[in-house]
Every structure is written in C-alpha cells, then in structure tokens.
Design a protein around this motif. Structure first.
Motif, PDB file in Angstrom:
ATOM      1  N   LEU A  63      31.799  30.190 -15.202  1.00  0.00           N
ATOM      2  CA  LEU A  63      30.664  29.839 -16.072  1.00  0.00           C
ATOM      3  C   LEU A  63      30.236  28.388 -15.873  1.00  0.00           C
ATOM      4  CD1 LEU A  63      31.378  31.547 -19.510  1.00  0.00           C
ATOM      5  CD2 LEU A  63      29.555  32.049 -17.893  1.00  0.00           C
ATOM      6  N   THR A  64      31.180  27.508 -15.551  1.00  0.00           N
ATOM      7  CA  THR A  64      30.847  26.094 -15.368  1.00  0.00           C
ATOM      8  C   THR A  64      30.479  25.773 -13.922  1.00  0.00           C
ATOM      9  OG1 THR A  64      33.096  25.407 -14.849  1.00  0.00           O
ATOM     10  CG2 THR A  64      32.497  25.453 -17.162  1.00  0.00           C
ATOM     11  N   ALA A 196      32.197  25.890 -27.239  1.00  0.00           N
ATOM     12  CA  ALA A 196      32.308  26.854 -26.151  1.00  0.00           C
ATOM     13  C   ALA A 196      30.951  27.114 -25.494  1.00  0.00           C
ATOM     14  CB  ALA A 196      32.905  28.166 -26.664  1.00  0.00           C
ATOM     15  N   ARG A 197      29.853  26.990 -26.272  1.00  0.00           N
ATOM     16  CA  ARG A 197      28.518  27.173 -25.689  1.00  0.00           C
ATOM     17  C   ARG A 197      28.249  26.137 -24.599  1.00  0.00           C
ATOM     18  NH1 ARG A 197      26.477  31.718 -25.806  1.00  0.00           N
ATOM     19  NH2 ARG A 197      24.463  30.816 -25.299  1.00  0.00           N
ATOM     20  N   LYS A 198      28.953  25.000 -24.697  1.00  0.00           N
ATOM     21  CA  LYS A 198      28.744  23.938 -23.707  1.00  0.00           C
ATOM     22  C   LYS A 198      29.073  24.410 -22.290  1.00  0.00           C
ATOM     23  CE  LYS A 198      29.487  20.078 -26.825  1.00  0.00           C
ATOM     24  NZ  LYS A 198      30.475  19.088 -27.280  1.00  0.00           N
ATOM     25  N   LEU A 199      29.988  25.390 -22.188  1.00  0.00           N
ATOM     26  CA  LEU A 199      30.314  25.925 -20.862  1.00  0.00           C
ATOM     27  C   LEU A 199      29.050  26.455 -20.188  1.00  0.00           C
ATOM     28  CD1 LEU A 199      33.569  28.010 -21.438  1.00  0.00           C
ATOM     29  CD2 LEU A 199      33.391  25.781 -20.393  1.00  0.00           C
ATOM     30  N   PHE A 200      28.232  27.182 -20.983  1.00  0.00           N
ATOM     31  CA  PHE A 200      27.000  27.752 -20.435  1.00  0.00           C
ATOM     32  C   PHE A 200      26.018  26.637 -20.074  1.00  0.00           C
ATOM     33  CE2 PHE A 200      28.806  31.219 -22.832  1.00  0.00           C
ATOM     34  CZ  PHE A 200      28.566  32.317 -22.020  1.00  0.00           C
ATOM     35  N   GLY A 271      26.733  29.591 -15.459  1.00  0.00           N
ATOM     36  CA  GLY A 271      25.720  29.607 -16.500  1.00  0.00           C
ATOM     37  C   GLY A 271      25.431  30.947 -17.129  1.00  0.00           C
ATOM     38  N   SER A 272      25.839  32.033 -16.513  1.00  0.00           N
ATOM     39  CA  SER A 272      25.551  33.319 -17.140  1.00  0.00           C
ATOM     40  C   SER A 272      26.670  34.314 -16.899  1.00  0.00           C
ATOM     41  CB  SER A 272      24.195  33.835 -16.633  1.00  0.00           C
ATOM     42  OG  SER A 272      24.290  35.096 -16.080  1.00  0.00           O
ATOM     43  N   GLY A 273      26.916  35.140 -17.909  1.00  0.00           N
ATOM     44  CA  GLY A 273      27.990  36.121 -17.831  1.00  0.00           C
ATOM     45  C   GLY A 273      28.753  36.162 -19.141  1.00  0.00           C
TER      46      GLY A 273
END
Lengths: 341, 323
Positions: A63-64, A196-200, A271-273
């Motif tokens: 994701l990162t 955790a949203r920061k990962l996206f 960014g997505s998944g």
C-alpha cells in the motif's frame, strides 16, 4: 445516478473476486465427486490461516508503494525462534509465546523499515538483501539443528486443529478464527482509523502526502514494522501447523504473499487495495491449489502452471475493466453535464 | 599531483569503487589460500555460476529499461526441462535445442506483451510467469530426473572447447561484447536508457517504447532459455527445480553493479565487475568452508552497503570540487 456511478472500485473488485471464487468452487464441484463438503472448508481454512496473515502483512507494505521480499525469511526465523523458546520452556503462557513471535518479527521489520524509510534505499533492494541476511541468521541461530513436533507442548500442536465450534461438519478452527479476527481488525483499522489511512495517502501520492503534513518516513517505517509483526505471527502459526521446522521454513512465502495480494486486487504501485481482498486472494489461490490435486483429469503437476495463468488473467482483466469503468464514468459525467446545459 | 587527483576522481565513479573492492577481495583470497589464482580455480569459479552470469548481462538491459524480469530462473528451468522431455521422446537433440530457444523467445514475448501492450507492471507479470513457466517445467518432467544426454551435448557444458576454455565461458565473452556494443554504442542502447529515465519523454520523442520493451523481454527470455540448456549440459541431467531461485542472485549482481532499480543508469561494465566480485567473494568463502546460506547473506550485506556507501561519500567530494 445509476449503480455504476456509486459503487466504489474497491467494492467492485471484492464482488468480482467473490464471483470468481464461487465459479471456481462450482467448476470443481462439477468435476470432482464429493467435492463440495465440510472437509474442503476445513482443509483450505487451515492453510489459509498462515497465508492470510502473510498476505495481509505484504498488503500493508505494498500500500505504501514498497515491497517486502524478506517475509518468507522472517516467517522461517520466527517459527524457529518461537519453537526453540517453547521447547526449552514448555510451561510458557501461550499469549506470551505469540507476543514473542510478533516482537521478533517486528524486530526484523524495524531493520527493513530503517533502511527503506530513513536510509532511503529502495525497498526491493533492501528486502532482497535482508531476505538472504535473515535466512543466514537463521542458519547461524539454528546451528544445524531443527525443531521437532514431539518436543512442542500439546496445546500448540492442537491449536490449528481444535474446532471452536462446528456447524454441520464445518469446523471453525482456532488458528483460522484467530487469523480471520486479525485480518478483520486490520481491515477496520485501515478503513476507519486516521493514522492507518496515511498508508493510502503515502502510497497514492507521496509528494501530496508530504505537503499535507504526513510524515512519509514514519508511515513507511510503521508499515514495515507492522508487516514484520504480522509475519512473526505467521511464523507462530507455521510452527503450530507443521511442528517440524528446519532452516528452509517459509522459503518462497515472499512471492506467494505478493501473488495473493495481487490476485486480491492490491495495486502493486501502492495506494489502493484492501486486506479483505488479499484474504480472498489467499483463499482463491489455496482453493485452486488444493482442488487441482484432486482433479483427476489433469496431473497435479499442473498446479503451478494454472496458478501463474490465474494471476496473469486476474491482473490483466482487472486492469482492463478498471480502465473501461473509468472511461465509462467520464463519458456519463460528460453526458450529464451536456444534459444540464 | 594533478594526475593523481584526476585518477582519484575517476575512482569515485561507481565502476572505480567496484574495481577497488574487487582487487581487495582477490588479494584477500590469494593471501588466504594457495591455489586461488590458479587457472583451474579461476575457470571453475566462472563455470559454477556460468548460467547466472550470462543472464545477468541481459538483466542489465531489463533493469536499465526500468522494468524487472523475475521469470528468468523459471524460463531456464522450462528450457532445460523441455530439452530433457523432448530428448526422452526421441526428438533429435539439435532440433530440441532450436525448439527450446523458440520457447524462450515466446516466453519473453508474453512477458513483454503484457508489460508493453496491456500496460501491467513487470513485477506482477513476471511474478505470474515465474510461477507459470516453472509450472510448465514441472508438467513436462513431473518428479523425475532426466539424463543420459548425448556425449557431445554434455561435453559442451563440461569440457574445454578451445584448449581448457569451455563453451559456456566463450558464449559469455561473446555475449558480453555483443551486448556491450548494443547497449553502450548503438541507437537501441540509447533508447533503452532514455525509456528507463523517462518513458513519457521517450514516447513524445517518437520512440516506439512498447516495441523496445518487447524486444528487451524477448532477449531476456531467449538468453535465459540458452542458459537453461547450458545448465542441462553442464550438470548432465534435468529436474523440475532446475535454476529455482536464480532470479534473485541474478538481480543482486546487476544492482550491485550500480544499475539503478528505477532505470536509466548503470553500465554493463558495472555488471561485469559486480559479477566478478560476487564470484570471487563466494569462492573465497567456500575455500574458507563458509556454507551457502551464509555466503548469500554476505552478498546481501554487500548489496545494501553498495547503495549506502556512495551516499555517505559523494557529497563531501562535491563540496571539495566547488571550493
């Protein structure tokens, strides 16, 4: 607005995956006698218990916009280290043992995270190297010995097989339920919790994330540490399921975990998944693996060839459909604006 | 003094750094063991990894092009197993070799087509074909081992062709020279760099980027298939797990050679020096009775150091040049 404008690509992906999963089951059910029964579920669920955690770990890193190729070595090392701890202290508290596995795994994650996030070495280089380094640490640490299942306490060997409850022969076994709970917890965290949203954010646009005041380095570091901890827990599950641990434990898991995540719709460019997608990906891969062995029409040696084809098809179809969907939405948007005029 | 300074600046280049490391390792090895520099040991050192280093040359193209090919090890396995299977079916070995090379060509084209025309990331495509091509190899030979190849075939892998120099080493040298000319001296080579640096710019400059990418993946498949045949000849038998996991060793060699994983930079000379470093290091460790997994770990450490060390060093040099 029709459903096509409202449904999110993520949901669509998961629905499509579930459809593929259902089709796979139906197909094999038509081919193999006595296929669709409780034993199938039990069999698949006990091997998914390990892979779900590892695919989930890999997803956090992907994701990162990074990748963790050292995951197989981390699983191997923690399985061995946990095994040797419990062999020497059979009275140890189970939770303490699981925590130990996670801490050891997280320690490896710290090494990866420091090198990737703070020393700014590309993750594929770092983890390619640490894959070899962690494995050689295991060789040193094990001193050419191996862990054997008869030295392990009974509760640990039973953990993957004990049913928590049974519905019509379908056993929900302890290890599988544990994995499921953890994956769901990670999913809720990823979709609801601000940190955790920061990962996206970091994964979809690093520069924008930086400008929005997100500490990119800390986020990437945290992703690697969390992945290490999850892989450590995967090592604990591995020990419980197989009991006999040698220096080659977990070999090849790095690529399997990437495969499960990618089949599950996690974008390799970050960014997505979702971890739910990765979980379904792991189930699908395992389902096909187990089923092909029982399919009499083709020899079991077709397993890998089919698996490779599946991954390629899944990703290609996903990419083409997503492009179509976006183009369709753009067209409809335009049409609506025209109509409004 | 100025000449010395100029020489030192030249050594600041990546290739210079690798050369220093290489000389250091060779001196260490030579002082630790007696027969290290003997022709026999040096030849042996090459031949034990000849398949990997041949593929590393073409992997340099792939990575400079900002792609990756994880399927090379599986393609080597598929080619070797296809040869074994055809030989067992009574196919003429020369024809079988041709078909194996064709398989490599097609396999490389499949990778390149999905990357260039469908637009999928090469990491994903070649991960899928890594599993898929290995699967086909296993379908062909199942869990058997196939051997008893014709004598001339085994000799190609095992005996000297010109004096003591075996066919594999000659092939490596010819391939190195050929690929060096293509990458460093031809238009195709320039395109490879430009696409690796910035694909959009290359597109706008009128380069058919997709075609270049497909050609590079076809080269990678073809050379891997050739290396697989070489493996079959050298070992004299094939099994389903031939060349399993080789991709990681190969990529390590290329990255250690200073080829950026983001594409656009690196040279074949860098790759060659990295190959020599890895081979000498492993050989030296083997002579000191250090086992395989630990050897790989040391190479891993070297890989990380190779990215970290220039970061620490370069800024001070630039500062000196400015003042």
């Amino acid at each position: 607005m029709g459903w096509i404008d409202r449904i999110s690509p993520q949901t669509l992906r998961i629905l499509a995956l579930l459809a593929v999963l259902a089709l796979t089951v139906l197909f094999f059910a038509s081919q193999i006698e006595n296929y669709f029964n409780a034993r199938l579920f039990n069999r698949v669920s006990s091997s998914v218990a390990i892979m779900a955690l590892i695919a989930c770990a890999q997803t956090l890193v992907i994701l990162t916009r990074n990748i963790d190729l050292s995951i197989g070595s981390v699983v191997g090392f923690t399985a061995f280290a946990t095994g040797s701890l419990v062999t020497n202290n059979p009275e140890i508290n189970p939770l303490l043992l699981a925590a130990y596995a996670m801490v050891v795994g997280a320690g490896f994650g710290v090494v990866n995270g420091l090198l990737v996030a703070y020393a700014r070495v590309p993750s594929i280089i770092v983890t390619l190297a640490t894959m070899a380094i962690f494995r050689s640490l295991l060789v040193e640490y094990s001193d050419a010995k191996s862990i054997t299942s008869d030295a392990l306490p009974k509760w640990l060997v039973d953990f993957p097989n004990v049913p928590l409850f049974t519905i019509a022969g379908v056993e929900l076994r302890a290890a599988f339920v544990t994995s499921l709970i953890i994956v769901l917890a990670v999913h809720i965290a990823l979709s609801r919790l601000r940190p955790a949203r920061k990962l996206f954010a970091v994964g979809s646009n690093p520069e924008a994330a930086e400008m929005a005041g997100i500490n990119q380095k800390a986020v990437i570091f945290a992703a690697f540490v969390a992945a290490g901890a999850l892989a450590g827990l995967g090592g604990f599950m591995f020990l419980a399921r197989f009991g006999n641990i040698t220096v080659v434990a977990g070999l090849g898991f790095e690529l399997k975990s990437v495969a499960a995540a990618v089949v599950g719709g996690v974008a390799i460019n970050g960014g997505s998944g979702s971890v739910i997608g990765a979980l379904i990906g792991a189930i699908l891969v395992d389902m096909i693996d187990t089923s092909l062995v029982r399919w009499e029409l083709v020899s079991e040696f077709w397993r890998e060839a089919v698996l490779g084809l599946l991954i390629l098809t899944a990703v290609a179809v996903d990419a083409i459909l997503m492009r179509r969907l976006i183009a369709l939405r753009v067209r409809r948007e335009k049409a609506r604006k025209e109509a409004a005029k | 003094m100025n000449a010395l300074k100029a020489g030192l600046v030249k050594l600041q280049s990546w290739e210079g750094f690798l050369l220093v490391v290489l000389i250091f390792i060779i001196l260490m090895n030579a002082s630790l063991t007696d027969n290290f520099l003997s022709v026999g040991n040096q030849m042996n050192l090459f031949m034990l990894s000849i398949e990997k280093i041949i593929v590393a040359l073409v992997m340099t193209f792939v990575i400079i092009n900002a792609e990756i090919d994880l399927s090379v090890g599986s393609m080597m396995g598929l080619s070797a197993c296809a040869f074994g299977w055809m030989f067992q079916q009574g196919v003429d070995p020369v024809l079988a070799i041709g078909i194996c090379l064709l398989i490599g060509l097609v396999g490389g084209f499949i990778n390149g087509w999905f990357v260039a025309r469908v637009g999928l990331p090469s990491l994903v495509v070649t991960l899928a074909t890594l599993i898929g091509y290995r699967g086909l190899a296993r379908v062909l030979v199942e869990d058997r081992g196939i051997g008893d190849f014709p004598q001339w075939f085994n000799d190609l892998g095992q005996k000297g062709l010109i004096g003591p120099v075996p066919f594999g080493l000659i092939a490596f040298v010819i391939l190195f020279i050929g690929l060096y000319v293509v990458l460093q001296r031809s238009g195709f080579g320039r395109k490879t760099y430009v696409i690796g640096t910035n694909r959009e710019v290359a597109d706008f400059a009128g380069i058919d980027t997709g075609r270049v990418k497909i050609v590079i993946f076809v080269m990678s498949g073809l050379v891997s298939a050739f290396a697989g045949l070489l493996f079959a000849a050298r070992v004299g038998a094939v099994r389903g797990d031939v060349a399993n996991g080789f991709e990681l060793d190969i990529i390590t060699m290329v990255l250690l050679g200073g080829v950026s994983i983001f594409g656009g930079t690196g040279t074949l000379v860098g790759t060659l020096l990295a190959i020599l470093i890895v081979l000498n290091l492993r050989n030296g460790m083997a002579l000191l009775n250090i086992t395989g997994h630990i050897q790989t770990g040391v190479v891993g450490l070297l890989l990380i150091a190779s990215v970290l060390v220039p970061r620490i060093k370069l800024p001070t040099v630039k500062a000196k040049e400015v003042t």
